[in-house]
Motif scaffolding. Structure first.
Motif, mmCIF file in Angstrom:
data_model
loop_
_atom_site.group_PDB
_atom_site.id
_atom_site.type_symbol
_atom_site.label_atom_id
_atom_site.label_comp_id
_atom_site.label_asym_id
_atom_site.label_seq_id
_atom_site.Cartn_x
_atom_site.Cartn_y
_atom_site.Cartn_z
ATOM 1 N N GLN A 294 0.840 -1.190 0.000
ATOM 2 C CA GLN A 294 0.000 0.000 0.000
ATOM 3 C C GLN A 294 0.877 1.243 0.000
ATOM 4 O O GLN A 294 1.906 1.298 0.672
ATOM 5 C CB GLN A 294 -0.954 -0.005 1.197
ATOM 6 N N ASP A 299 -4.540 3.582 3.300
ATOM 7 C CA ASP A 299 -4.351 2.140 3.191
ATOM 8 C C ASP A 299 -5.650 1.566 2.627
ATOM 9 O O ASP A 299 -6.544 1.137 3.368
ATOM 10 C CB ASP A 299 -4.030 1.540 4.557
ATOM 11 N N ASP A 302 -6.881 -2.052 3.507
ATOM 12 C CA ASP A 302 -7.302 -2.139 4.904
ATOM 13 C C ASP A 302 -8.665 -1.487 5.105
ATOM 14 O O ASP A 302 -9.505 -1.984 5.870
ATOM 15 C CB ASP A 302 -6.264 -1.470 5.812
#
Length: 357
Positions: A294, A299, A302
């Motif tokens: 990432q 992110d 996530d």
């Protein structure tokens, strides 16, 4: 529908889905392949009537990008039913294209109550000619950006778009009569599969997703993924990497992607030879069989995992449980009821609740 002859609204050359294994589109010319052309005109198929925005120098014999079409007849019928059209209602169609759908609308509401707006001048001209030739001289076709509606004909009882949007334009809300309806295909950069039906009252439009239909995006809301632009050697070297802790298979689940798309506007998803990627304006994530890389201010993977977990805890709701509220405060997705806004993530890994009172 039997009163409107679909073939009268199609050009001599069209494109249809190719039945070859590699997919793509097949060109069909009425002069050289009349049987297939007529079968396409009266089959329950979408017929592409323009590719590459009408720029022939960009054409590839097989891999072309459709930019206008005569929609699947069954989808057209579903939309007409969902819009609850009736004689005397004033209707604005966004994306007149061939003029075929405006002719159908005219049959229901009356020609002098049907207005179509088309952004492409050549398409607007051909739609006007086809409507005139088919006997719909009183229906109105104007050239313009459909996102702006058409003020001279407002207010409308219905605004029906045959082009998808990712953000419902506020002019549509302002030009719809109180108690009227906006019906439009809705897409996200992750997944496009929803038709939303909004009722207008008190300066805002509120309503649920009602049909799993997909249409081409309006030209002004096309968004290109930036992964190839952002994915540089320097970015790869600086990326944050960790072992894959969540199964990325949810990125292939259309119900999950619809929900995630509402909450991750501007985030694109794609496939490379050995993995999946996600990208936003300034961030990307690359997922291979064992790791997640990432880069940027967010992110992205996530964020998607966290939202997917929340979606599962909510009972994995399908598209028809979601809706939108649109007004001067912006566009807000909700689940089950209009007062249950869902968070939208736009900049950081922390959820941003876009609800405004």
């Amino acid at each position: 529908m039997p009163r409107v002859q679909r073939h009268r609204f199609l050009p001599e050359q069209v494109w249809i889905d190719d039945d070859r294994a590699d997919g793509g589109y097949r060109s069909v010319d009425r002069r050289t392949d009349p049987d297939l052309w007529w079968n396409s005109a009266y089959g329950n198929v979408a017929v592409v009537t323009q590719v590459e925005d009408g720029l022939p120098h960009r054409l590839d014999p097989h891999w072309i990008t459709p930019t206008s079409s005569a929609s699947l007849p069954s989808a057209v019928a579903q939309m007409a039913a969902a819009a609850e059209l009736a004689p005397g209602l004033k209707v604005l169609e966004i994306g007149a294209a061939t003029g075929y759908n405006l002719a159908l609308i005219s049959e229901i509401v009356g020609q002098d109550h049907a207005v179509g707006v088309e952004i492409d001048p050549a398409l607007a001209t051909s739609a006007r000619a086809a409507l005139d030739a088919a006997g719909y001289q009183k229906a109105t076709v104007v050239t313009g950006d459909g996102q702006q509606g058409y003020v001279p004909g407002a207010p409308y009882d219905r605004i029906v778009s045959t082009a998808a949007v990712m953000s419902v334009p506020l002019p549509w809300v302002n030009q719809t009569r109180p108690g009227g309806m906006i019906l439009t295909p809705f897409a996200t950069t992750l997944c496009g599969q929803g038709m939303v039906r909004l009722r207008v009252d008190g300066g805002q439009a509120v309503g649920p997703f009602v049909l799993p239909l997909e249409f081409m995006l309006v030209r002004g809301q096309r968004r290109a993924a930036r992964f190839d632009e952002l994915f540089t050697d320097e970015a790869w070297a600086a990326s944050r990497v960790h072992l894959l802790a969540a199964d990325p298979a949810f990125l292939d689940d259309r119900d999950a992607l619809f929900a995630l798309g509402l909450q991750l506007p501007g985030v694109h998803l794609g496939t490379k030879a050995d993995g999946r990627w996600m990208s936003s304006k300034d961030s990307w994530a690359y997922i291979d069989s064992a790791h997640v890389f990432q880069w940027g201010t967010r992110d992205l993977f996530d964020e998607a995992v966290a939202l997917h977990d929340r979606w599962q805890k909510q009972g994995a709701p399908g598209m028809l449980r979601y809706g939108l509220t649109v007004g001067v405060a912006g566009q807000h997705p909700w689940l089950d009821t209009p007062d249950n806004f869902i968070p939208v993530r736009t900049r950081s890994a922390a959820a941003t609740d876009t609800r405004r009172r």
